[in-house]
Design a protein around this motif. Structure first.
Motif, short mmCIF file in Angstrom:
data_model
loop_
_atom_site.label_atom_id
_atom_site.label_comp_id
_atom_site.label_asym_id
_atom_site.label_seq_id
_atom_site.Cartn_x
_atom_site.Cartn_y
_atom_site.Cartn_z
N UNK A 136 0.79 -1.22 0.00
CA UNK A 136 0.00 0.00 0.00
C UNK A 136 0.83 1.28 0.00
N UNK A 137 2.09 1.21 0.46
CA UNK A 137 2.86 2.44 0.62
C UNK A 137 4.23 2.38 -0.03
N UNK A 138 5.01 1.34 0.23
CA UNK A 138 6.43 1.36 -0.08
C UNK A 138 6.73 1.02 -1.53
N UNK A 139 6.08 0.00 -2.07
CA UNK A 139 6.40 -0.48 -3.41
C UNK A 139 6.17 0.59 -4.47
N UNK A 140 6.93 0.51 -5.55
CA UNK A 140 6.78 1.50 -6.63
C UNK A 140 5.41 1.43 -7.29
N UNK A 141 4.75 0.28 -7.18
CA UNK A 141 3.40 0.12 -7.73
C UNK A 141 2.35 0.06 -6.63
N UNK A 142 2.66 0.63 -5.46
CA UNK A 142 1.75 0.57 -4.33
C UNK A 142 0.54 1.47 -4.57
N UNK A 143 -0.46 1.29 -3.70
CA UNK A 143 -1.69 2.08 -3.81
C UNK A 143 -1.38 3.57 -3.66
N UNK A 144 -0.52 3.92 -2.71
CA UNK A 144 -0.17 5.32 -2.49
C UNK A 144 0.47 5.93 -3.73
N UNK A 145 1.41 5.21 -4.34
CA UNK A 145 2.09 5.74 -5.52
C UNK A 145 1.14 5.85 -6.71
N UNK A 146 0.20 4.90 -6.84
CA UNK A 146 -0.77 4.98 -7.92
C UNK A 146 -1.67 6.19 -7.76
N UNK A 147 -2.08 6.46 -6.50
CA UNK A 147 -2.92 7.64 -6.25
C UNK A 147 -2.13 8.92 -6.57
N UNK A 148 -0.85 8.95 -6.18
CA UNK A 148 -0.02 10.13 -6.46
C UNK A 148 0.15 10.32 -7.97
N UNK A 149 0.29 9.22 -8.70
CA UNK A 149 0.42 9.32 -10.16
C UNK A 149 -0.86 9.82 -10.81
N UNK A 150 -2.02 9.47 -10.22
CA UNK A 150 -3.29 9.96 -10.75
C UNK A 150 -3.38 11.47 -10.57
N UNK A 152 -0.64 13.54 -10.09
CA UNK A 152 0.46 14.14 -10.84
C UNK A 152 1.19 13.04 -11.60
N UNK A 153 0.91 12.86 -12.90
CA UNK A 153 1.52 11.77 -13.67
C UNK A 153 3.04 11.84 -13.74
N UNK A 154 3.63 12.99 -13.46
CA UNK A 154 5.08 13.13 -13.56
C UNK A 154 5.81 12.74 -12.27
N UNK A 155 5.06 12.36 -11.22
CA UNK A 155 5.67 12.04 -9.94
C UNK A 155 6.57 10.82 -10.08
N UNK A 156 7.69 10.84 -9.39
CA UNK A 156 8.65 9.75 -9.42
C UNK A 156 8.64 9.00 -8.09
N UNK A 157 8.97 7.73 -8.16
CA UNK A 157 9.04 6.91 -6.95
C UNK A 157 10.27 7.33 -6.13
N UNK A 158 10.04 7.85 -4.92
CA UNK A 158 11.14 8.43 -4.14
C UNK A 158 11.45 7.69 -2.86
#
Length: 302
Positions: A136-150, A152-158
């Motif tokens: 849900x949080x840590x993985x590059x394909x986690x739920x949090x990162x998917x929501x952030x990409x929705x 801001x599509x330019x967001x990078x996994x940090x």
């Protein structure tokens, strides 16, 4: 036979079975591990038919561990020290503060609900917590990162830039409730009449905390510190399920380094046992330091 002699025999009969079991389960493996760390044993039967040739080589495994070029041991040790720090200076103070708030009824409503919610992470398996945080949080394909990409599509996994920080936050969240319950149990044993008498004499809440509750809890704080140190040095399951020691070994701890040396690739049992021996020594040193500091505090109070 005197009464003193009868008591001595009774104590011996009662303690001896537990002592024998302890020596077989804990004492013998510990001594055997130290012996193996001083040999070149690398697998196979130690005694009997088909046994392999091995000999005592001294501290070669320890020398290799401290001088190997990748610095894996020091990286794992540093991460373990981070865990010790967040446990001793994070979980214990936060657990004490939460216990104080709930015991003194500073929160008037819902104290039982807050107590249950704070303690709940501790009763969940670390494996489950690690997998959930990873998904849900840590993985590059986690739920949090998917929501952030929705958003801001330019967001990078940090998260990979500071992976140990994520582990420390989860450790802080997971184990604080355990120490809160210990502190609450002992705070409730303090005689309320003493606190009420201090309040009648004009003591403020901060004075009640500093002059009555805190000195009465010093033994429990030391006990929790010892538990936190020993628990931090043997952490494995939570980190393995969250990051598997990655990325690039940035979250690997000593227990994972020991496992890798013993069971991954070409096994190196002497080095693995040397790591476990060093872990025990570090734990003992930190516990002795904690007890000395506690004794100094008690003498100062006296």
């Amino acid at each position: 036979m005197t009464i003193k002699g009868q008591k001595r025999i009774s104590y011996t009969i009662l303690v001896l079975p537990a002592l024998i079991i302890y020596l077989l389960v804990v004492g013998f493996p510990t001594i055997f591990s130290i012996i193996l760390s001083l040999t070149n044993y690398n697998g196979g039967k130690i005694l009997g038919a088909g046994s392999v040739d091995w000999e005592v080589v001294g501290f070669q495994s320890y020398v290799w561990m401290f001088t190997e070029p990748t610095g894996a041991f020091y990286s794992a040790l540093k991460n373990n020290m981070y865990l010790v720090a967040i446990s001793v200076f994070g979980q214990i103070p936060l657990g004490f503060i939460l216990a104080y708030i709930l015991t003194r009824n500073i929160i008037k409503r819902g104290s039982g609900f807050f107590q249950s919610m704070i303690f709940l992470p501790y009763v969940i398996s670390p494996i489950i917590i690690g997998v959930l945080f990873n998904a849900f949080i840590i993985n590059s394909n986690s739920v949090l990162m998917e929501v952030r990409k929705m958003i801001d599509p330019t967001v990078q996994f940090t998260i990979s830039t500071r992976p140990m920080m994520a582990v420390l936050l989860v450790v802080l969240w997971m184990f604080t409730g355990f120490y809160m319950i210990i502190f609450m149990a002992h705070m409730q044993r303090i005689d309320p009449a003493i606190i009420e008498a201090a309040r009648i004499d004009g003591a403020k809440e901060s004075q009640v905390l500093g002059r009555i509750i805190l000195p009465a809890m010093i033994n429990e704080i030391l006990t929790c510190a010892i538990l936190a140190i020993s628990g931090s040095l043997r952490t494995y399951d939570l980190i393995y399920s969250m990051t598997s020691g990655g990325p690039a070994g940035q979250t690997k701890v000593l227990s994972m380094f020991m496992y890798d040396m013993a069971f991954k690739g070409s096994p190196n049992y002497p080095v693995a046992n040397a790591i476990s021996t060093v872990m025990v020594l570090i734990c003992l040193v930190l516990i002795v330091i904690t007890q000395c500091l506690g004794k100094m505090f008690k003498d100062g109070e006296a």
